[in-house]
Scaffold this active site. Structure first.
Site, mmCIF file in Angstrom:
data_model
loop_
_atom_site.group_PDB
_atom_site.id
_atom_site.type_symbol
_atom_site.label_atom_id
_atom_site.label_comp_id
_atom_site.label_asym_id
_atom_site.label_seq_id
_atom_site.Cartn_x
_atom_site.Cartn_y
_atom_site.Cartn_z
ATOM 1 N N LYS A 77 0.843 -1.204 0.000
ATOM 2 C CA LYS A 77 0.000 0.000 0.000
ATOM 3 C C LYS A 77 0.875 1.250 0.000
ATOM 4 O O LYS A 77 1.919 1.283 0.676
ATOM 5 C CB LYS A 77 -0.897 -0.024 1.250
ATOM 6 C CG LYS A 77 -1.929 1.079 1.331
ATOM 7 C CD LYS A 77 -2.776 0.925 2.603
ATOM 8 C CE LYS A 77 -3.900 1.944 2.672
ATOM 9 N NZ LYS A 77 -4.755 1.764 3.866
ATOM 10 N N SER A 152 -9.734 1.581 3.019
ATOM 11 C CA SER A 152 -8.895 2.368 2.138
ATOM 12 C C SER A 152 -7.835 1.547 1.399
ATOM 13 O O SER A 152 -7.242 2.051 0.448
ATOM 14 C CB SER A 152 -8.193 3.453 2.950
ATOM 15 O OG SER A 152 -7.328 2.866 3.910
ATOM 16 N N SER A 176 -9.718 -0.871 7.188
ATOM 17 C CA SER A 176 -9.174 -0.743 5.833
ATOM 18 C C SER A 176 -8.419 -1.942 5.279
ATOM 19 O O SER A 176 -8.069 -1.935 4.102
ATOM 20 C CB SER A 176 -8.281 0.483 5.746
ATOM 21 O OG SER A 176 -9.086 1.617 5.611
HETATM 22 N N1 GLN Z 1 -13.211 3.929 6.598
HETATM 23 C C1 GLN Z 1 -12.534 4.273 7.789
HETATM 24 C C2 GLN Z 1 -12.096 5.724 7.738
HETATM 25 O O1 GLN Z 1 -12.327 6.330 6.756
HETATM 26 C C3 GLN Z 1 -11.379 3.373 8.034
HETATM 27 C C4 GLN Z 1 -10.199 3.689 7.208
HETATM 28 C C5 GLN Z 1 -8.986 2.902 7.581
HETATM 29 O O2 GLN Z 1 -9.058 1.861 8.232
HETATM 30 N N2 GLN Z 1 -7.845 3.427 7.194
HETATM 31 O O3 GLN Z 1 -11.543 6.248 8.626
#
Ligand code: GLN
Length: 488
Positions: A77, A152, A176
């Site tokens: 990532k 994400s 995410s």
């Molecule tokens: N969807 C969640 C957020 O927007 C989790 C994102 C993540 O785990 N990086 O914060």
């Protein structure tokens, strides 16, 4: 499928180690697969041109049994620093950032002999649930090009699912890793907070962020986790524990049934409004499967984890984000606006032009909940709720060895369909964020389908007990077999 890229990581690793295939062949197969699939899914922000040379250099030395990922192509990532390779975190503010060091987890991959093929697309600074917040355009779901891949770490999940690589590293602040794995139909492990060092991770919510693997099989996730886990003094929250080592994979591979295990079903999760009937049905079938494999199922209660988790999580995450992202000021590194006429304008213009809308929204809200006069009402309250949520989990895990719960209330939605409704997007995280607030590990496993789209479930475990959830996941995956989901 007999193509090299379609093998599991453990399988290709064994074939590489025994000299049946060469690292160059495997790397080339993945690069060809990237070329064939990337125009449709956009899972990568960078492909490393050095990868093929690195593979040749490995071949010249011959297999090294001390390196558990010798010759295996993986992706990472774009939130993780990679020395010499552009690292943007999906943001325009870092469009020219080339780190001079590797993140700890990347260092570990390289030391284990893995070949880093490229960097995965992601929501900007990991803020999002659909990978639509990337400054470089969205990733598409390889199961259905019209659908989001989750987020994400959507680029990581899409890359692994489309067989561009054998594993990817993602990050999970509020779901995410687990949620994109569920949306794409691959495996994702969010380790216990502190199990994998965050050194070299471009921080979002530092008390929530964890790095973990996305793979096609549970065995593969166990292997990658055993490589990247371990103590690192450069991260003050890294747990002073010895890394799990090769026994982890061996233990997982030997597991055949769930007899003697007690698995908790969080009653509030299954009763939460908004749970799609097809997802609920797939989850019920997975629960029955676990029972059929010998597990004893018990109902457990997490009274605070559904009702208050979203509110508490978004307050804590935004507060930490507003503080972490203060470093991008247009002065020290990252994007610098050329319109500024004085120092204040330099900050304002650089940040306004460099950050996307969602990131700006979170910086504003985060600064607000931390500000004098509001701190007690929001941030302190959220920190208190966080403790109650953790207590719920710890109590429930006294009654069972692990829990089985949905990952996302719905399968992958259509690209563009809710991106203009941030609150609706936040509510999609109902089942994942509480685990980060509690710091516990969770494994996302594809268990069924809703139409042609995958449905995932998470297996939640006790602190630092990744071994148990991996064993449960492996036993279930072995019986579930190939879910025969479509893929590009
Ligand atoms: N969807 C969640 C957020 O927007 C989790 C994102 C993540 O785990 N990086 O914060």
């Amino acid at each position: 499928m007999s193509e090299l890229y379609a093998a599991s990581l453990v399988d290709i690793r064994d074939r590489l180690a025994s000299g049946q295939v060469r690292a160059e062949e495997v790397t080339r197969a993945c690069l060809d697969r990237i070329e064939a699939t990337e125009p449709a899914i956009h899972a990568l922000l960078a492909v490393r041109p050095e990868a093929l040379d690195e593979a040749r250099a490995l071949d010249a030395q011959g297999p090294d049994p001390s390196k558990p990922l010798w010759g295996v192509p993986v992706t990472v990532k774009d939130a993780l620093a990679t020395a010499g390779t552009r690292t943007t975190a999906g943001s325009r503010i870092l469009e020219n950032f080339v780190p001079f060091y590797d993140a700890f987890a990347v260092e570990k991959l390289r030391a284990a002999g893995a070949i880093i093929l490229g960097k995965n697309n992601m929501d900007e600074f990991a803020m999002g649930s659909s990978t639509e917040n990337s400054a470089y355009g969205p990733t598409h779901n390889p199961r259905d090009i019209q659908a989001i891949p989750g987020g994400s770490s959507g680029g990581s999940a899409a890359s692994v699912t489309a067989m561009q690589c054998f594993a990817s590293l993602g990050t999970d602040t509020g779901g995410s890793i687990r949620q994109p794995a569920a949306m794409c139909g691959c495996v994702g492990l969010k380790p216990t907070y502190g199990a994998v060092s965050r050194y070299g991770l471009l921080a979002y919510g530092s008390s929530l962020d964890q790095i973990g693997p996305l793979t096609r099989t549970v065995e593969d996730a166990a292997l990658v986790f055993s490589v990247i886990a371990g103590h690192d003094p450069r991260d003050a929250t890294s747990a002073p524990r010895t890394a799990p080592g090769p026994e982890l994979l061996a233990g997982v591979q030997q597991s055949r049934h769930l007899a003697g295990m007690t698995i908790g079903i969080p009653e509030e999760f299954m009763a939460a409004e908004g749970l799609d009937p097809a997802v609920a049905e797939a989850c019920a079938r997975a629960q029955n499967l676990a029972r059929g494999l010998g597990a004893k199922l018990v109902s457990v209660s997490l009274p605070h984890a559904t009702r208050h988790a979203i509110a508490a999580y978004y307050i804590v995450a935004m507060a930490e984000a507003s503080s972490n992202l203060a470093r991008y000021d247009g002065v020290r590194f990252g994007y610098r606006s050329d319109k500024a006429k004085n120092l204040e304008e330099l900050y304002t213009f650089s940040r306004t032009e460099g950050f996307g809308h969602e990131v700006q929204r979170r910086i504003l809200l985060g600064a607000y909940v931390l500000s004098a006069g509001y701190y007690d009402a929001y941030y302190r309250k959220a920190a208190e709720v966080r403790r109650l949520i953790r207590q719920d989990y710890l109590k429930a895990l006294e009654q069972c060895d692990a829990m089985l719960a949905p990952v996302s209330p719905v399968p992958a939605w259509k690209l563009g369909s809710i991106i203009d409704d941030p609150l609706k997007m936040y509510l999609m995280d109902i089942y994942t964020v509480s685990l980060n607030l509690a710091g516990l590990p969770g494994l996302s496993l594809p268990v069924g389908r809703a139409g042609s789209l995958p449905v995932g479930m998470q297996i939640i475990g006790r602190e630092f007990d990744e071994a148990t959830i991996l064993k449960i996941g492996h036993v279930m995956q072995t019986v579930l077999g190939d879910l025969e989901l479509p893929c590009i």
